[in-house]
Scaffold this active site. Structure first.
Site, mmCIF file in Angstrom:
data_model
loop_
_atom_site.group_PDB
_atom_site.id
_atom_site.type_symbol
_atom_site.label_atom_id
_atom_site.label_comp_id
_atom_site.label_asym_id
_atom_site.label_seq_id
_atom_site.Cartn_x
_atom_site.Cartn_y
_atom_site.Cartn_z
ATOM 1 N N PHE A 85 0.868 -1.184 0.000
ATOM 2 C CA PHE A 85 0.000 0.000 0.000
ATOM 3 C C PHE A 85 0.901 1.229 0.000
ATOM 4 O O PHE A 85 1.639 1.469 0.959
ATOM 5 C CB PHE A 85 -0.943 0.054 1.206
ATOM 6 C CG PHE A 85 -1.818 1.286 1.141
ATOM 7 C CD1 PHE A 85 -3.005 1.276 0.430
ATOM 8 C CD2 PHE A 85 -1.413 2.466 1.744
ATOM 9 C CE1 PHE A 85 -3.786 2.430 0.322
ATOM 10 C CE2 PHE A 85 -2.189 3.626 1.649
ATOM 11 C CZ PHE A 85 -3.382 3.602 0.943
ATOM 12 N N ASP A 109 9.463 2.932 1.996
ATOM 13 C CA ASP A 109 8.266 3.701 2.329
ATOM 14 C C ASP A 109 8.003 3.536 3.823
ATOM 15 O O ASP A 109 7.425 2.551 4.265
ATOM 16 C CB ASP A 109 7.070 3.215 1.494
ATOM 17 C CG ASP A 109 5.796 4.020 1.800
ATOM 18 O OD1 ASP A 109 5.774 4.744 2.811
ATOM 19 O OD2 ASP A 109 4.830 3.902 1.023
ATOM 20 N N LYS A 153 2.622 11.033 7.178
ATOM 21 C CA LYS A 153 1.793 10.780 8.352
ATOM 22 C C LYS A 153 2.286 11.525 9.606
ATOM 23 O O LYS A 153 2.031 12.704 9.723
ATOM 24 C CB LYS A 153 1.631 9.275 8.573
ATOM 25 C CG LYS A 153 0.786 8.652 7.448
ATOM 26 C CD LYS A 153 0.146 7.332 7.815
ATOM 27 C CE LYS A 153 -0.933 6.963 6.803
ATOM 28 N NZ LYS A 153 -0.549 6.025 5.776
HETATM 29 C C1 PLP Z 1 -0.769 6.127 4.321
HETATM 30 C C2 PLP Z 1 0.326 5.607 3.470
HETATM 31 C C3 PLP Z 1 0.658 6.214 2.245
HETATM 32 C C4 PLP Z 1 -0.162 7.350 1.651
HETATM 33 O O1 PLP Z 1 -0.219 8.472 2.460
HETATM 34 P P1 PLP Z 1 -1.355 9.598 2.207
HETATM 35 O O2 PLP Z 1 -0.940 10.726 3.089
HETATM 36 O O3 PLP Z 1 -2.666 9.000 2.585
HETATM 37 O O4 PLP Z 1 -1.298 9.933 0.744
HETATM 38 C C5 PLP Z 1 1.742 5.731 1.546
HETATM 39 N N1 PLP Z 1 2.462 4.693 2.019
HETATM 40 C C6 PLP Z 1 2.164 4.078 3.187
HETATM 41 C C7 PLP Z 1 3.030 2.959 3.656
HETATM 42 C C8 PLP Z 1 1.085 4.502 3.933
HETATM 43 O O5 PLP Z 1 0.765 3.870 5.071
#
Ligand code: PLP
Length: 392
Positions: A135, A220, A249
């Site tokens: 994700f 990520d 985040k």
């Molecule tokens: C939440 C998340 C994203 C996307 O972040 P947004 O601020 O919602 O665009 C990307 N990668 C990971 C691992 C995430 O948990």
């Protein structure tokens, strides 16, 4: 019933039936005055809890001075934020964006530009290897390499240039690399996937293989990073340093969206003026909050709490009946619910009635990621409520 609460909001979420109007630390209050322990933390955007006083003060001070300049000019906040964040990551450069998906998109652009300009990949041929179950956000390019039908289907045509291999399988990853591979993009722990931890040694092998084959390792850490797993980054669990960190985040302190790509000059330096940007990225309000976030993390207090209380949470979860598996790292747990005890959604609804906010993912999994300011006694209370919720 819930849709009636927001008649003009598009139906892209299925919220639990609670309307929150106030938050402090690990707790929120709804419009009727009922209190709930927040065991979701805005999907880890609230690692420091609701309205952490130092973060609110940093934001308020900045609101009284300057909020937005655009990057057409310098502002006095972005430089100090970037210096502090680069130091926290042990890297040279920071490229500020807003949302997580934008950081991922930026990482993809950086990897491709590096592939063509530094590695010498022929034009339009750059490949990026990703993991199944990933994700990385919701943009059209990103959902194109998701294998979750809900995230992916009916949003094509999809961008080419991505190859997916099983998560946790370093041999498969190595076999997928060829001379046109620019980068490997993975979550060190898959959060939305259900807090899926790779086997021990996987991240080290990814590091070794990418280094040996001249491929960038992009981690990520948007959900796994910034204290969540008991270290600053999930990569720290294996002593691994990727070429590129993607952060978001919690970087915004639960106040506003702040994301960043962090890497060394030889990688991030490939982006030249005008090639990439964002109207809001690096704005002084975001930078002031982000700088305070980095300062909080530099104390090590939150990482330490997450480590200790994470062990406490895990021990409690493992004793519960109605749970078939627990995967966890620090204060971050994926709990597989025995179907006999109900679906993840049903358990989340029963928890809500008992004053605990948590969210299901992928049907039978419940995710818990409380703010790192939570206390041991509050975790014990949440575990008691979960034991009841699992009994129906
Ligand atoms: C939440 C998340 C994203 C996307 O972040 P947004 O601020 O919602 O665009 C990307 N990668 C990971 C691992 C995430 O948990």
């Amino acid at each position: 019933m819930t849709a009636a609460l927001e008649p003009n909001v598009a139906h892209n979420y299925h919220p639990l039936p609670v309307t929150v109007s106030h938050g402090e630390g690990a707790w929120v209050t709804d419009v009727d005055g009922k209190r709930y322990l927040d065991m979701l933390s805005g999907y880890s955007a609230l690692n420091f809890g609701h309205r952490h006083p130092e973060l609110v003060k940093a934001a308020q001070d900045q609101l009284g001075r300057l909020t937005l300049t655009s990057r057409a000019f310098f502002n006095d906040q972005l430089g100090p934020f970037a210096t502090a964040l680069a130091e926290l990551c042990g890297k040279d450069l920071v490229l500020p964006m807003n949302t997580g998906a934008e950081a991922v998109e930026t990482g993809i652009k950086v990897a491709r530009a590096w592939g063509y300009r530094v590695k010498g990949i022929p034009a339009e041929q750059a490949k990026i290897i990703v993991a199944l179950g990933n994700f990385h956000g919701r943009t059209t390019t990103i959902v194109g390499f998701s294998d979750d039908p809900t995230a992916h289907d009916d949003f094509g045509p999809y961008a080419p240039g991505f190859v997916a291999v099983p998560f946790g399988d370093a041999d498969a990853l190595e076999a997928a690399i060829d001379e046109n591979t620019a980068a490997v993009l993975i979550e060190p722990i898959q959060g939305e996937g259900g807090v899926v931890l790779p086997p021990d040694g996987y991240l080290r092998r990814v590091r070794e293989v990418t280094k040996a084959r001249n491929v960038l390792f992009i981690a990520d850490e948007i959900q796994s990073g910034l204290g969540r797993v008991g270290e600053t980054f999930a990569c720290d669990r294996e002593g691994v340093v990727p070429d590129v960190y993607l952060l978001g985040k919690a970087l915004g302190g639960g106040i506003l969206p702040v994301s960043a790509v962090v890497a060394d000059e030889d990688v991030l330096g490939v982006i030249r003026p005008g090639e990439h940007g964002s109207t809001f990225g690096g704005n002084p309000l975001a930078a002031a909050v982000g700088l305070k976030v980095v300062e909080l993390l530099k104390t090590g207090r939150f990482q330490e709490r997450s480590r200790q209380l994470g062990d406490h949470l895990r021990a409690g979860l493992e004793k519960l009946e109605g749970v078939t598996a627990v995967r966890s790292a620090g204060l971050w747990a994926g709990i597989d619910i025995d179907p006999a005890a109900g679906t993840g959604r049903e358990v989340a609804e029963r928890l809500l009635a008992r004053g605990v906010l948590a969210k299901d993912t992928h049907g039978q999994t419940l995710r818990m990621a409380p703010p790192l300011v939570i206390r041991a006694t509050e975790i014990d209370w949440a575990l008691e409520q979960l034991a009841f919720a699992l009994k129906g």
